[in-house]
Structure formats: structure tokens, C-alpha cells
Write a protein that holds these residues in place. Structure first.
Motif, mmCIF file in Angstrom:
data_model
loop_
_atom_site.group_PDB
_atom_site.id
_atom_site.type_symbol
_atom_site.label_atom_id
_atom_site.label_comp_id
_atom_site.label_asym_id
_atom_site.label_seq_id
_atom_site.Cartn_x
_atom_site.Cartn_y
_atom_site.Cartn_z
ATOM 1 N N ARG A 1 31.149 74.532 14.126
ATOM 2 C CA ARG A 1 29.932 75.275 14.483
ATOM 3 C C ARG A 1 28.975 75.381 13.305
ATOM 4 O O ARG A 1 27.755 75.277 13.460
ATOM 5 C CB ARG A 1 30.317 76.666 14.985
ATOM 6 N N PHE A 2 29.519 75.570 12.095
ATOM 7 C CA PHE A 2 28.672 75.732 10.916
ATOM 8 C C PHE A 2 28.496 74.433 10.141
ATOM 9 O O PHE A 2 27.864 74.422 9.076
ATOM 10 C CB PHE A 2 29.258 76.820 10.007
ATOM 11 N N GLY A 3 29.048 73.353 10.647
ATOM 12 C CA GLY A 3 28.880 72.061 9.991
ATOM 13 C C GLY A 3 29.632 71.954 8.677
ATOM 14 O O GLY A 3 29.169 71.317 7.734
ATOM 15 N N VAL A 4 30.821 72.565 8.625
ATOM 16 C CA VAL A 4 31.625 72.557 7.407
ATOM 17 C C VAL A 4 32.803 71.608 7.584
ATOM 18 O O VAL A 4 33.511 71.659 8.594
ATOM 19 C CB VAL A 4 32.140 73.979 7.087
ATOM 20 N N THR A 5 33.006 70.739 6.595
ATOM 21 C CA THR A 5 34.128 69.812 6.613
ATOM 22 C C THR A 5 35.161 70.236 5.569
ATOM 23 O O THR A 5 34.892 71.074 4.707
ATOM 24 C CB THR A 5 33.671 68.383 6.293
ATOM 25 N N GLU A 6 36.339 69.607 5.648
ATOM 26 C CA GLU A 6 37.350 69.910 4.636
ATOM 27 C C GLU A 6 36.880 69.487 3.254
ATOM 28 O O GLU A 6 37.213 70.132 2.246
ATOM 29 C CB GLU A 6 38.673 69.235 4.994
#
Length: 288
Positions: A193-198
């Protein structure tokens, strides 16, 4: 165990409690800390705990075997016909269990949470994380209520909200440490949802999307603390002060995260003692 207790976001067994309560709370804390140290691979070197639990010293790094042996030793705590527990922390727990009439359920839940940590490294949804907290955090609050003789269904519900909030806050503070163990407690659907990747979580500083994600999860924890805070006013005396310490400690930790602009990467944001005291006082006044 006392040195680790001093670094928690909440008071474990503060001086103002009756001696019997302090002893019982420290026995429970010692149990919870030990099972977490087994699950996290943080036992003292040398394999001494493995030997105490009836294992070979060579099994000191076998977390599954350690947890199984620990559960077997825990069951001796509740079986009057069995030999005494082997581990000294479990022997110390036995009088508390008998004095307070505690059942094995919450203790087994904490073991199962650490078993889950060995096989589940990511959480797809917030609900999955809540289910994990039901095992890893909520049993502790239920044990506090049982030890103090104040458990009711409504108080347990409020306590669960507080304990889940404190667990989520700890996860937010320890994103980097958890990632070092290949664990991510930020729900995957929230990350998307927030466009965060590992890869974003492995950066030296938190990007704007990461900070927005941390702020979102912090608001959830804040709402849970608010849901649970009526527990404080439902009790009296020194227990009320203890429970205010739980809520106030969580609120102070959330403010520390906010002061860091939700960038938890350089170091886990920790509240000062003064900020904790202020939040405890505000909680006692029914604020926040």
C-alpha cells in the motif's frame, strides 16, 4: 534477567508493588525472557541452558529441540507427580503457579509464538500479525491480571489491546534488528500500500514511504493503547500505577518514534525516563 527488564518499554516489577507480586511478576518475566532468548538464539554461550534442559551441549543451537525440551520442562511445573523442573527459572516459576492458581495456557502460548518465529518470517496481513500477538504478547497481560487476582473478561479484552500495542511498538523500534534475523513484522499488504519493498528496509535511512508506513502502524498501536487504557481506571491502588506504567510506557515509546520522524533505522528510538513518567501521569489523569 533484571538487566534486560530495565530496558523494556514498560515496568516489569517496580519497587512500589507488594513483595509477593514483585516475586511472582519477576518469575513470569524470567520465563518469558528465557523463551524469547531461546527463540531468538540469544542464550548465553557455552550450551549451559541446553544441558539444564536435558539436552547435549552440541544441541545448543538447535532452537526447535530447545523449545521442545523447554515445553517438556514447563509441563513438570504443572504436574505434581513429576520430578521438579530442571531449569532454575522454571523451578522459580513453580511456587508462583501454585500460589496464583495459574494454568499452562499462557505459558504454552509464548512457546508457540517462538516456534512460529522459526517457520514464519513474513506476515501477509495485519490480521496475521494480530494472531501472532495473541500468542507472543497477550498471554503476559493475562498473567499479570491472574497474579493480581483482577481478571475479568472485560479486563482481559482491554489487556489484550494494550499488550498487542506494546508488541507492535517493539516491532517498529526493532525493524533493523528483526531484519537481521530475516524477520519482517510489517504486514506485506501495508508495505505494498505504501510502496515499500524489502530493499527499502535494508537502507541506512528510512525513505519517505517507509516513514509513512511506520507512522501508519504507529497510529494503529496508538489506537490499541487507547482501546485498552480504560483498564487502568478499572483497578485501584498500586496495580493502577503498574498498569498506567504499561500504557504510559507504550505512549512514550510512540512519541520517541515520532520524534525520530519515524526513521527507526539509525537506532531504535527509545523514550527517556522523564517522558515515560509524564505519559504515566497523563494516563493516570485519563488523558491521551
Amino acid at each position: 534477567m533484571l538487566d534486560k527488564a530495565a530496558h523494556e518499554n514498560f515496568p516489569v516489577a517496580p519497587f512500589f508493588l507488594p513483595r509477593a507480586w514483585r516475586d511472582d511478576l519477576m518469575a513470569v518475566y524470567g520465563y518469558a525472557r528465557l523463551v524469547d532468548d531461546i527463540g531468538d538464539g540469544d542464550l548465553a554461550p557455552g550450551g549451559g541452558d541446553a544441558v539444564l534442559l536435558g539436552l547435549d551441549r552440541s544441541q545448543a543451537d538447535d532452537t526447535t529441540a530447545l523449545l521442545d525440551a523447554f515445553e517438556a520442562d514447563l509441563r513438570r511445573v504443572f504436574d505434581d507427580r513429576a520430578e521438579p523442573p530442571r531449569h532454575p527459572l522454571l523451578r522459580a516459576l513453580r511456587p508462583t503457579v501454585r500460589r496464583c492458581g495459574l494454568g499452562p495456557g499462557p505459558f504454552l502460548g509464548l512457546i508457540e509464538a517462538n516456534r512460529q518465529d522459526q517457520r514464519v518470517r513474513r506476515y501477509a496481513s495485519y490480521q496475521e500479525l494480530l494472531d501472532y500477538c495473541e500468542l507472543s504478547a497477550n498471554p503476559v497481560g493475562r498473567l499479570v491480571l491472574a497474579i493480581t487476582g483482577t481478571a475479568t473478561p472485560e479486563r482481559v479484552r482491554r489487556s489484550d489491546a494494550i499488550c498487542t500495542a506494546l508488541q507492535i511498538i517493539e516491532h517498529l523500534q526493532d525493524v533493523v534488528e528483526d531484519l537481521g534475523r530475516d524477520r519482517i513484522y510489517l504486514p506485506a499488504d501495508d508495505m505494498r500500500r505504501f510502496g515499500v519493498t524489502e530493499a527499502d528496509l535494508r537502507a541506512r535511512t528510512a525513505s519517505a514511504p517507509v516513514r509513512a508506513l511506520i507512522a501508519f502502524e504507529a497510529r494503529r498501536a496508538h489506537d490499541l493503547l487507547s482501546e485498552g487504557s480504560p483498564l487502568v481506571s478499572s483497578v485501584h491502588g498500586r496495580l493502577r500505577l503498574l498498569l498506567a506504567g504499561f500504557v504510559g510506557g507504550g505512549r512514550a515509546a510512540l512519541k520517541a518514534v515520532a520524534r525520530a520522524d519515524h526513521d527507526v533505522f539509525p537506532a531504535p528510538p527509545k523514550p527517556t525516563k522523564l517522558s515515560q513518567l509524564r505519559e504515566v501521569a497523563a494516563t493516570l489523569r485519563g488523558e491521551g
